[in-house]
Design a protein around this motif. Structure first.
Motif, short mmCIF file in Angstrom:
data_model
loop_
_atom_site.label_atom_id
_atom_site.label_comp_id
_atom_site.label_asym_id
_atom_site.label_seq_id
_atom_site.Cartn_x
_atom_site.Cartn_y
_atom_site.Cartn_z
N THR A 471 0.73 -0.95 0.06
CA THR A 471 0.02 -0.08 -0.01
C THR A 471 0.95 1.35 -0.03
N ALA A 472 1.88 1.20 0.93
CA ALA A 472 2.78 2.17 0.77
C ALA A 472 3.45 2.68 -0.43
N ALA A 473 3.77 1.60 -1.06
CA ALA A 473 4.69 1.67 -2.30
C ALA A 473 3.43 1.81 -3.60
N GLY A 474 2.37 2.00 -3.14
CA GLY A 474 1.39 2.37 -4.42
C GLY A 474 0.99 1.11 -5.20
N THR A 475 1.44 -0.18 -4.49
CA THR A 475 0.81 -1.41 -5.42
C THR A 475 -0.52 -1.72 -4.85
#
Length: 483
Positions: A471-475
């Motif tokens: 989630t933090a990586a935008g995946t």
């Protein structure tokens, strides 16, 4: 506790999240253990209080140690539940302190005392009423009668015990915990002295026998609380909060906040403590010797449990710091590192269990007392089972902490219901009672429950931290993984 003041430069941090290899593990092991060691030492000092009680009781006889063990198990069940409810005070106070909201800090102190008092009164009354019901649960009537005598004295100690815990979490949130370790160590010395005086009747006092242990315990709870209050009143910063009008005034929002945050923690603590308490009742139905052996074995394992408790708290703090910087690679590694150290520590102690089980048990039970030889042999056998059981116990304890570190407080409670109550308790009853394996069967079933809980918690941590990382990586995260 004071260890929570450790700076982020000593923690896992976000700067080395991408680094790998032995250097990372060594560096962060030092940071983890530096934070965990003071916590473990304070835990050891605290558990020494009940250890002294069990050692003294072991000199009196099987019925006495069985009765007091049953009473202490019930007391600890409710004490743990009440402590969980005020545990969130430290987090809420820390948040208010950072925001500079002194009024809310005082309100939270009042709220913590409110819930500690409610729990103390309700749980104390429950302990006084539960005695006669134990006969209906298959306990030996002679043991129940003596346990009732013990609880009659011990029950009022619930109030100062929980008041002390509230002050502990309150001062921790302010990063000014005071000399907790010193107070607890002093309490150990007082406990030893009072037990000797009250059990055998010294300095002109009557000999109270095993009830003297209960009198000593309640007295130490009260003195520890008063000593902590005295420490606070000598500290100008802490005194201003304790004596402020907000600390004596009802604040519904603060009371609700402590309840909302503390309830899932309390539920998890209660579930775990309840699991051991119910198994103790099952063992009590197998006879006085079995219950006496369970009392001693529980205390030995409880001492070792304090190591994983310190590691759990330390790992949780490091993970929270890493998560605050969205560094979930480091958070994941710190969770595994904390778990690994828990396994290493308990395996090292297991070697000692396997090498010298009888001498260890003899520290708690006098072999010179008539009838104790069978209990020593039974407990020594249990210690061999505990060599494996405590490894799983450490992993599940640390699993609770690392899940809290990434913001999951409800998950551990749900998992405990499955691992303890749907797997461990039926396994213990089926092996110990239905299969007629006796107390050894109950201990094996308990081990199965702890192993299941540990495995589920560890898998839940890895899944959640990986989901947070994506989630933090935008995946995109599949909808099936969001629950």
């Amino acid at each position: 506790m004071s260890t929570e003041t450790t700076s982020t430069t000593e923690s896992a941090g976000t700067t080395d999240g991408a680094q790998t290899g032995a250097g990372w593990w060594m560096r962060n092991s030092r940071a983890l253990l530096k934070l965990a060691l003071p916590l473990i030492l304070t835990n050891f000092a605290y558990v020494a209080l009940t250890t002294v009680d069990i050692v003294m009781l072991g000199r009196l006889g099987a019925v006495e140690i069985a009765a007091a063990g049953l009473a202490i198990a019930l007391f600890n069940q409710l004490r743990t539940t009440g402590t969980g409810l005020v545990t969130g005070v430290s987090n809420l106070v820390a948040e208010a302190r950072v925001q500079g909201d002194r009024q809310r800090v005082g309100a939270l102190l009042f709220a913590g005392f409110f819930w500690a008092t409610v729990c103390g009164v309700v749980f104390g009354a429950a302990l006084l009423l539960i005695g006669p019901l134990l006969v209906l649960l298959g306990q030996d009537p002679a043991v129940v009668d003596k346990a009732g005598e013990f609880l009659m004295v011990l029950a009022p100690g619930m109030l100062p015990c929980l008041w002390f815990q509230n002050l502990r979490h309150f001062t921790t949130g302010l990063k000014r915990p005071g000399p907790l370790l010193a107070i607890t160590l002093a309490s150990v010395g007082v406990t030893i002295g009072l037990n000797y005086v009250l059990i055998y009747g010294k300095f002109g006092l009557p000999a109270f026998g095993f009830v003297g242990v209960a009198i000593a315990t309640v007295t130490v709870f009260l003195l520890s609380f008063l000593a902590f209050v005295a420490v606070i009143l000598r500290d100008g910063v802490l005194r201003s909060y304790l004596t402020s009008p907000d600390a004596r005034r009802w604040n519904g929002d603060a009371v609700r906040a402590v309840w909302r945050l503390g309830l899932p923690i309390s539920g998890t603590y209660a579930s775990e403590a309840g699991f051991f308490s119910v198994l103790t009742l099952v063992i009590g139905s197998l006879g006085v010797d079995a219950l006496a052996a369970q009392t001693v074995l529980n205390q030995i394992v409880y001492v070792v449990f304090m190591i994983s408790a310190g590691l759990s708290h330390a790992a949780s703090i490091h993970i929270s710091e890493a998560g605050g910087g969205n560094d979930y690679v480091t958070a994941r590694r710190m969770g595994l590192l904390g778990t690994a150290w828990g396994v290493i520590a308990t395996l090292a102690i297991a070697v000692v269990y396997l090498a010298i089980p009888n001498p260890i048990v003899s520290l708690f039970l006098s072999t010179e007392h008539a009838g104790n030889s069978d209990i020593v042999a039974l407990t020594a056998t249990g210690l061999l089972i505990a060599a494996l059981m405590q490894v799983f116990d450490a992993v599940q304890n640390i699993g609770n902490g690392i899940l809290r570190g990434i913001g999951d407080t409800a998950g551990p409670f749900r998992i405990s219901l499955v691992g303890y109550w749907l797997i461990g308790l039926p396994a213990g009853y089926l092996l110990g009672v239905s299969a007629d394996w006796g107390v050894e069967g109950v201990w094996i079933g308990q081990t199965i429950g702890l192993a299941a809980t540990a495995a589920i918690l560890l898998v839940a941590f890895l899944r959640r931290v990986d989901r947070l990382h994506r989630t933090a990586a935008g995946t995109p995260v599949p909808e099936s993984e969001l629950s």
